[in-house]
Enzyme design. Structure first.
Site, PDB file in Angstrom:
ATOM      1  N   TYR A  37       0.839  -1.211   0.000  1.00  7.85           N
ATOM      2  CA  TYR A  37       0.000   0.000   0.000  1.00  7.85           C
ATOM      3  C   TYR A  37       0.871   1.257   0.000  1.00  7.85           C
ATOM      4  O   TYR A  37       0.617   2.202  -0.760  1.00  7.85           O
ATOM      5  CB  TYR A  37      -0.938  -0.006   1.219  1.00  7.85           C
ATOM      6  CG  TYR A  37      -1.613   1.327   1.411  1.00  7.85           C
ATOM      7  CD1 TYR A  37      -2.598   1.757   0.526  1.00  7.85           C
ATOM      8  CD2 TYR A  37      -1.227   2.184   2.437  1.00  7.85           C
ATOM      9  CE1 TYR A  37      -3.191   3.007   0.665  1.00  7.85           C
ATOM     10  CE2 TYR A  37      -1.810   3.431   2.589  1.00  7.85           C
ATOM     11  CZ  TYR A  37      -2.789   3.840   1.702  1.00  7.85           C
ATOM     12  OH  TYR A  37      -3.363   5.079   1.835  1.00  7.85           O
ATOM     13  N   ALA A  92      -1.221   8.770   4.519  1.00 11.78           N
ATOM     14  CA  ALA A  92      -2.246   8.081   5.309  1.00 11.78           C
ATOM     15  C   ALA A  92      -1.660   6.951   6.155  1.00 11.78           C
ATOM     16  O   ALA A  92      -0.582   6.433   5.853  1.00 11.78           O
ATOM     17  CB  ALA A  92      -3.294   7.499   4.356  1.00 11.78           C
ATOM     18  N   GLN A 141      -4.494  18.011   6.176  1.00  9.18           N
ATOM     19  CA  GLN A 141      -4.931  17.677   4.816  1.00  9.18           C
ATOM     20  C   GLN A 141      -6.304  17.050   4.880  1.00  9.18           C
ATOM     21  O   GLN A 141      -6.503  16.036   5.561  1.00  9.18           O
ATOM     22  CB  GLN A 141      -3.916  16.708   4.189  1.00  9.18           C
ATOM     23  CG  GLN A 141      -4.287  16.202   2.819  1.00  9.18           C
ATOM     24  CD  GLN A 141      -4.901  14.813   2.880  1.00  9.18           C
ATOM     25  OE1 GLN A 141      -5.122  14.266   3.948  1.00  9.18           O
ATOM     26  NE2 GLN A 141      -5.185  14.251   1.736  1.00  9.18           N
ATOM     27  N   TYR A 143      -9.579  15.211   3.189  1.00 10.07           N
ATOM     28  CA  TYR A 143     -10.295  14.513   2.124  1.00 10.07           C
ATOM     29  C   TYR A 143     -11.750  14.849   2.355  1.00 10.07           C
ATOM     30  O   TYR A 143     -12.303  14.485   3.398  1.00 10.07           O
ATOM     31  CB  TYR A 143     -10.094  12.998   2.226  1.00 10.07           C
ATOM     32  CG  TYR A 143      -8.856  12.518   1.528  1.00 10.07           C
ATOM     33  CD1 TYR A 143      -8.720  12.665   0.154  1.00 10.07           C
ATOM     34  CD2 TYR A 143      -7.826  11.911   2.233  1.00 10.07           C
ATOM     35  CE1 TYR A 143      -7.577  12.238  -0.493  1.00 10.07           C
ATOM     36  CE2 TYR A 143      -6.679  11.480   1.579  1.00 10.07           C
ATOM     37  CZ  TYR A 143      -6.573  11.642   0.217  1.00 10.07           C
ATOM     38  OH  TYR A 143      -5.452  11.232  -0.429  1.00 10.07           O
ATOM     39  N   THR A 169      -7.014  18.078  -0.709  1.00 10.61           N
ATOM     40  CA  THR A 169      -6.562  17.190  -1.791  1.00 10.61           C
ATOM     41  C   THR A 169      -7.689  17.037  -2.800  1.00 10.61           C
ATOM     42  O   THR A 169      -8.799  16.624  -2.456  1.00 10.61           O
ATOM     43  CB  THR A 169      -6.107  15.833  -1.237  1.00 10.61           C
ATOM     44  OG1 THR A 169      -4.965  16.066  -0.415  1.00 10.61           O
ATOM     45  CG2 THR A 169      -5.720  14.876  -2.356  1.00 10.61           C
ATOM     46  N   LYS A 238      -4.203  20.714  -3.276  1.00  9.39           N
ATOM     47  CA  LYS A 238      -3.185  19.693  -3.595  1.00  9.39           C
ATOM     48  C   LYS A 238      -3.641  18.819  -4.759  1.00  9.39           C
ATOM     49  O   LYS A 238      -4.803  18.414  -4.831  1.00  9.39           O
ATOM     50  CB  LYS A 238      -2.933  18.816  -2.363  1.00  9.39           C
ATOM     51  CG  LYS A 238      -1.919  17.699  -2.597  1.00  9.39           C
ATOM     52  CD  LYS A 238      -1.495  17.071  -1.285  1.00  9.39           C
ATOM     53  CE  LYS A 238      -0.502  15.951  -1.482  1.00  9.39           C
ATOM     54  NZ  LYS A 238      -1.114  14.679  -1.893  1.00  9.39           N
ATOM     55  N   ARG A 265       0.307   7.577  -7.496  1.00  8.68           N
ATOM     56  CA  ARG A 265      -0.689   6.624  -6.980  1.00  8.68           C
ATOM     57  C   ARG A 265      -2.062   6.817  -7.629  1.00  8.68           C
ATOM     58  O   ARG A 265      -2.955   6.008  -7.429  1.00  8.68           O
ATOM     59  CB  ARG A 265      -0.828   6.799  -5.457  1.00  8.68           C
ATOM     60  CG  ARG A 265       0.437   6.472  -4.712  1.00  8.68           C
ATOM     61  CD  ARG A 265       0.455   7.078  -3.312  1.00  8.68           C
ATOM     62  NE  ARG A 265      -0.393   6.418  -2.343  1.00  8.68           N
ATOM     63  CZ  ARG A 265      -0.091   5.288  -1.721  1.00  8.68           C
ATOM     64  NH1 ARG A 265       1.034   4.667  -2.000  1.00  8.68           N
ATOM     65  NH2 ARG A 265      -0.906   4.769  -0.815  1.00  8.68           N
ATOM     66  N   ASP A 293       5.516  18.042  -4.431  1.00 12.64           N
ATOM     67  CA  ASP A 293       5.991  16.709  -4.038  1.00 12.64           C
ATOM     68  C   ASP A 293       5.850  15.734  -5.187  1.00 12.64           C
ATOM     69  O   ASP A 293       5.384  16.065  -6.277  1.00 12.64           O
ATOM     70  CB  ASP A 293       5.324  16.181  -2.758  1.00 12.64           C
ATOM     71  CG  ASP A 293       3.923  15.591  -2.940  1.00 12.64           C
ATOM     72  OD1 ASP A 293       3.499  15.257  -4.065  1.00 12.64           O
ATOM     73  OD2 ASP A 293       3.230  15.452  -1.908  1.00 12.64           O
ATOM     74  N   GLY A 295       8.422  12.220  -5.841  1.00  8.08           N
ATOM     75  CA  GLY A 295       9.672  11.737  -6.432  1.00  8.08           C
ATOM     76  C   GLY A 295      10.961  12.234  -5.817  1.00  8.08           C
ATOM     77  O   GLY A 295      12.035  11.783  -6.191  1.00  8.08           O
ATOM     78  N   ILE A 296      10.888  13.152  -4.862  1.00  9.57           N
ATOM     79  CA  ILE A 296      12.124  13.714  -4.283  1.00  9.57           C
ATOM     80  C   ILE A 296      12.867  12.665  -3.446  1.00  9.57           C
ATOM     81  O   ILE A 296      12.305  12.121  -2.494  1.00  9.57           O
ATOM     82  CB  ILE A 296      11.788  14.949  -3.427  1.00  9.57           C
ATOM     83  CG1 ILE A 296      11.270  16.039  -4.355  1.00  9.57           C
ATOM     84  CG2 ILE A 296      12.986  15.362  -2.553  1.00  9.57           C
ATOM     85  CD1 ILE A 296      11.677  17.416  -4.112  1.00  9.57           C
ATOM     86  N   ARG A 317       7.051   8.942   1.106  1.00  8.75           N
ATOM     87  CA  ARG A 317       7.470   7.548   1.329  1.00  8.75           C
ATOM     88  C   ARG A 317       8.801   7.400   2.086  1.00  8.75           C
ATOM     89  O   ARG A 317       8.855   6.583   3.006  1.00  8.75           O
ATOM     90  CB  ARG A 317       7.550   6.804  -0.003  1.00  8.75           C
ATOM     91  CG  ARG A 317       6.196   6.518  -0.648  1.00  8.75           C
ATOM     92  CD  ARG A 317       6.393   5.616  -1.857  1.00  8.75           C
ATOM     93  NE  ARG A 317       5.188   5.370  -2.618  1.00  8.75           N
ATOM     94  CZ  ARG A 317       4.782   6.133  -3.643  1.00  8.75           C
ATOM     95  NH1 ARG A 317       5.476   7.193  -4.007  1.00  8.75           N
ATOM     96  NH2 ARG A 317       3.684   5.814  -4.303  1.00  8.75           N
TER      97      ARG A 317
HETATM   98  C1  LAC Z   1      -3.402   7.279  -0.693  1.00  9.94           C
HETATM   99  C2  LAC Z   1      -4.173   8.317   0.030  1.00  9.94           C
HETATM  100  C3  LAC Z   1      -4.958   7.886   1.149  1.00  9.94           C
HETATM  101  O1  LAC Z   1      -2.687   7.641  -1.619  1.00  9.94           O
HETATM  102  O2  LAC Z   1      -3.457   9.481   0.234  1.00  9.94           O
HETATM  103  O3  LAC Z   1      -3.546   6.080  -0.394  1.00  9.94           O
END
Ligand code: LAC
Length: 370
Positions: A37, A92, A141, A143, A169, A238, A265, A293, A295-296, A317
């Site tokens: 994920y 998340a 942020q 949703y 977002t 965003k 994603r 943001d 890829g950095i 990440r």
């Molecule tokens: C994701 C969301 C929740 O990309 O930001 O999974």
């Protein structure tokens, strides 16, 4: 599922040489579903890979005889001072990576002297995460839900916890086609604290697609205006990837533009986030700050993004991987590493300050093109 989901408890500084190494190391610590994920992108992950590859297409000119010494990374956004132009992206469900989840990240980000963006879908609550940051700046942020009572509740919680801006977002009206989650049949093993008060459930036992489906699909500029009016906070939109959408967002009252393709994603087949940044920044033309943001992984990437018009960059990440490997201290280590790399690049590129980076010119790495 939760009783079988083994969360990391690690707490240590990390000796990082290259942020790219963290993914492989984290894969040994984070259970397979959670790792898929976090790491995964959509479809064959072309856009995800492009996000980092694209930085190689533009080069930094080395500068000499500039008298630069000990470059300063200090900067600010909305008058909030930061020790570096690099913030934590909203990500998340960080409980997937570490038992302390976002509270450890917030602590680690605060120790690095920068800003944490909390996700609506956090494992820890807005209040607990903000408390762990002990006064260091937080953005929230959102949703958007179809239920505005719930949106208002989230914004109230964010304000109560001292969050200084709302990041709306806009690129996730449904989930991208994420094959890792399908292969792993991934459902969130843990609840999302901010959703406890939501009539649609707290996310536990649901797939990301089900969670997105329970949120709002039909999002328009009117929603941005409504968030700004209700919250009274600066709203950063965003997921902006073209000049026209940046202009529409600003026209609807956005106080910031966040250029991102959601870490590859969402829409696979779209350009790298870095490719679209110059166009968006030109359209924004300094009217509001630009966050970038996707890829950095290097200090040189940060430099290139700032030179192309970003005011701040965010990393996601790598910090979540470091969280799994080293908890709060691990998260701090990522920012320290980027700071170290960026300082070297700044010195060699003859830039004393973050605003000097904004004035630096990049050249195309293709001969004859500029
Ligand atoms: C994701 C969301 C929740 O990309 O930001 O999974």
């Amino acid at each position: 599922m939760s009783e079988h989901y083994k969360q990391s408890q690690a707490e240590q500084k990390l000796d990082i040489i290259d942020l790219n190494d963290l993914e492989e190391q984290a894969a040994k610590v984070i259970p397979v579903g959670g790792f898929g994920y976090i790491a995964g992108g959509s479809e064959d992950e072309w856009t995800l890979r492009e996000n980092t590859v694209a930085f190689d297409r533009r080069n930094i000119i080395p500068r000499v005889l500039t008298g630069v010494e000990n470059p300063s990374l200090d900067t600010s956004i909305f008058g909030i001072p930061l020790k570096l132009p690099i913030i934590m992206a909203p990500c998340a469900a960080q409980g997937l990576a570490h038992a302390r989840g976002e509270t450890a990240t917030a602590e680690g980000v605060a120790a690095a002297g920068t800003l944490m963006a909390q996700s609506t879908y956090s494992s820890a609550s807005i209040a607990d995460t903000a408390a762990a940051a002990k006064g260091s700046p937080q953005f929230f942020q959102i949703y958007l839900s179809k239920d505005w009572k719930f949106n208002e509740y989230l914004m109230d919680e964010a304000k109560r916890a001292g969050c200084k801006a709302i990041i709306a977002t806009a690129d996730s009206t449904l989930g991208g086609y994420r094959e890792a989650d399908l292969r792993n049949n991934f459902q969130f093993p843990l609840p999302m604290a901010n959703l406890q008060a939501f009539s649609g459930g707290n996310g536990q036992g649901k797939s990301i697609s089900e969670i997105y489906a329970a949120a709002a699909q039909r999002i328009t500029t009117a929603d941005i205006r409504r968030i700004a009016e209700y919250s009274g906070l600066p709203v950063i939109v965003k997921g902006i990837q073209c000049a026209e959408d940046a202009e529409r967002a600003i026209g609807a009252g956005a106080s910031g533009i966040y250029v991102s393709n959601h870490g590859g994603r969402q829409l696979n087949g779209g350009p790298a986030s870095f490719e679209v940044l110059p166009d968006v920044a030109r359209a924004v033309n300094g009217k509001v700050p630009v966050i970038f943001d996707s890829g950095i992984r290097r200090g040189s990437h940060v430099f290139k993004a700032l030179a192309c018009g970003a005011d701040l960059v965010a990393v996601g990440r790598p910090v979540v991987y470091a969280l799994a490997l080293g908890g709060a201290q691990g998260a701090t280590s990522v920012f320290e590493q980027l700071k170290k790399e960026l300082s070297i690049v700044m010195q060699l590129a003859g830039t004393q300050t973050v605003s000097d980076i904004r004035g630096a010119k990049l050249v195309s790495s293709y001969p004859g093109e500029n």
